[in-house]
Scaffold this active site. Structure first.
Site, short mmCIF file in Angstrom:
data_model
loop_
_atom_site.label_atom_id
_atom_site.label_comp_id
_atom_site.label_asym_id
_atom_site.label_seq_id
_atom_site.Cartn_x
_atom_site.Cartn_y
_atom_site.Cartn_z
CB VAL A 193 0.86 6.53 7.50
CG1 VAL A 193 1.94 7.54 6.51
CG2 VAL A 193 1.28 6.56 8.56
CB ALA A 238 -2.49 5.70 1.57
CE LYS A 239 2.39 0.50 0.73
NZ LYS A 239 2.72 0.64 -1.03
N GLY A 240 -0.14 1.42 5.10
CA GLY A 240 -0.45 0.39 5.44
C GLY A 240 0.34 -0.69 6.54
CG ASP A 279 3.08 -3.43 -0.15
OD1 ASP A 279 4.29 -3.72 0.80
OD2 ASP A 279 3.55 -2.98 -0.74
#
Length: 549
Positions: A193, A238-240, A279
């Site tokens: 995202v 952002a992040k995944g 993360d």
């Protein structure tokens, strides 16, 4: 336009206002709605129990109810029906509390126009539909409510507010990978995202966890946007993630999973597009596999596609411990503000992974007595103090804290309520809630995790005088040193550890001072002040860039 009219319930006791609102709704050519109007809250509640209401337009002051109690009673009867407040009460604090309590929008009647009312109705319905399914995440609701609360205080332009409520890009994939015996193919869901593309390339970690979903990743991307803006970094958020339990995978399975996931999102990432990092559930090895997979597709080594990778592959010194070190820099600044002498202080650290363990170590080096720690397996207490060195040695051997001999096992709930000076939240989200906020017994609550404190709990902590170091400030050390790593890679430079730590401290303390100044000047809690700092910077950038075409 929908084939079916939108069913609106208007709860408004003033007949003149009721007619005006219905007339304004008719002027919006994009809306096709049926309005049912009632004058009392009890009539509205009866109507809601019969169902088939798409949205409530609610006046807060009615003959049988006033202010937030009106909203709470509607939410109690119909928690899934979105509510837009229409009121004469032009009170920014009330507006902030209303959106905090679940209202989708807060409109003042004296400022009401047909365009703003129609857009509020349309966008509220769009948000309500988007929250269904994958978007329906407690973390995403929390992130949105925090943003809406801040936007009310800062009087954010409605166009910008609506634009920032949802990510600009969201990519969801399902993909297979072989288990080690090659007789079983596992299919998992993955996400990437990108919340805002305005500020430059996007930046954010990748987490492997069985609880990952689109809403959680979207919330983390949104927080990353505010975090980068607060630190004045040239990134959007952002992040995944992949919905999988990494502890159940072998090293070879983890590698196959990572390489396949990388190919699924490869069109989104790149040194000048979107830069992943470690993360929850991922580490420098996962980043090395991701970098290698991307580089194989490009045809040459591209170290800058990720950060948090091994130093030998272009990683930065100090990256692994950066979040914990940065949190302790900020704890020192907070303690100085509070007049708390850390060399005589006690601390509890919830979470003993990368962030929590490094935070505990750096606090102990300052003379802080660590009296409690916890991880997914257990929580431990020792009033005389725990040896962080011994705890780390035990975890290195056994992976978790369970079974550690030199402390008393306690529950996670008891850990959070221990009497201490500093409480560090470095585990998962939703740890401090409205149920336990009154029992938290610390002077300083420092958030190393994302979203560990629920919005309703914030008010309780603030009223009790507990100083909260919010997550978008407290855990920003990781992305800041990731930025340093990216810069070093782009320029083919190497900085010393002292240079990195010095730059890190300077950036974090600047953000802390700006946040504290705003909190004191505007009489805000630290979280809202930090959000306003970040949102203001993003808003300024958006206004400068304009809208294309």
């Amino acid at each position: 336009m929908s084939d079916f009219p939108i069913r609106l319930l208007l709860i408004e006791d003033n007949p003149l206002h009721s007619r005006l609102i219905q007339q304004l709704l008719k002027t919006d050519t994009q809306l096709r709605c049926e309005v049912e109007a009632v004058e009392r809250l009890d009539e509205g509640l009866v109507r809601l129990t019969r169902g088939k209401v798409d949205l409530v337009l609610l006046d807060l002051v009615l003959p049988d109810s006033e202010e937030l109690e009106t909203l709470w009673r509607v939410r109690l009867v119909a928690p899934q029906v979105p509510v837009v407040i229409l009121t004469s009460l032009d009170d920014v604090k009330l507006a902030a509390r209303a959106v905090e309590s679940g209202a989708y929008d807060y409109l003042v009647k004296s400022h009401l126009k047909g365009a703003s009312l129609g857009r509020a109705v349309r966008y509220t319905l769009a948000r309500a539909r988007a929250r269904g399914g994958e978007w329906d995440s407690p973390m995403f609701r929390l992130a949105q409510q925090q943003f809406l609360k801040a936007s009310q205080y800062m009087g954010l332009d409605d166009n910008v507010r609506q634009r920032l409520l949802f990510p600009q890009r969201a990519h969801m994939v399902s993909f297979p990978f072989f288990r080690d015996d090659h007789s079983q193919v596992e299919t998992v869901f993955g996400y990437r995202v990108q919340h805002v593309l305005t500020m430059g390339p996007t930046k954010g970690g990748i987490r492997y966890h069985e609880g990952v979903d689109l809403g959680e990743v979207a919330a983390l991307a949104m927080w990353m946007t505010w975090k980068c803006a607060l630190m004045k970094l040239p990134f959007g958020g952002a992040k995944g993630g992949v919905r999988v339990d990494p502890t159940a995978l072998s090293r070879t399975e983890l590698q196959r999973l990572t390489r396949r996931y990388t190919t699924e999102i490869i069109e989104m990432i790149g040194p000048d597009r979107d830069i992943p990092a470690p993360d929850l559930g991922t580490d420098e090895q996962v980043m090395a596999w991701l970098m290698d997979t991307y580089s194989q597709q490009i045809g040459h080594a591209v170290p800058t596609v990720v950060t948090g990778k091994p130093v030998v592959l272009g990683g930065s010194l100090g990256r692994k411990e950066a979040t914990g070190r940065g949190l302790v820099f900020l704890i020192e600044a907070s303690a100085q503000h509070l007049g708390l002498e850390l060399s005589k202080a006690t601390a509890v650290v919830q979470g003993f992974g990368n962030v929590g363990s490094h935070t505990a170590r750096f606090l102990a080096e300052l003379g802080v007595k660590i009296i409690g720690v916890g991880d997914v397996s257990t929580s431990l207490y020792r009033r005389e103090g725990l040896s962080v060195k011994d705890l780390q040695a035990y975890v290195d051997e056994h992976r978790v804290l369970d079974g550690y001999p030199d402390a008393e096992p306690i529950s996670n709930a008891d850990l959070l309520e221990l009497d201490c000076d500093v409480l560090v939240l470095a585990a998962l989200q939703n740890q401090v809630t409205v149920e336990n906020a009154a029992q938290i017994s610390c002077r300083l609550l420092a958030e190393g995790a994302n979203g560990p404190t629920m919005l309703e709990a914030d008010d309780i902590l603030h009223d009790r005088g507990i100083f909260v170091l919010p997550d978008i400030l407290g855990n920003a050390g990781g992305v800041t040193v990731s930025y340093f790593e990216w810069v070093q890679g782009m320029q083919n430079l190497t900085w010393t550890l002292d240079e990195i730590n010095g730059r890190l401290k300077s950036i974090l303390l600047d953000a802390f001072r700006r946040t504290l100044h705003r909190a004191q000047k505007d009489r805000l809690d630290m979280r809202t002040a930090a959000l306003i700092e970040g949102v203001s910077r993003v808003t300024e950038a958006k206004l400068w860039r304009g809208v294309f075409p």
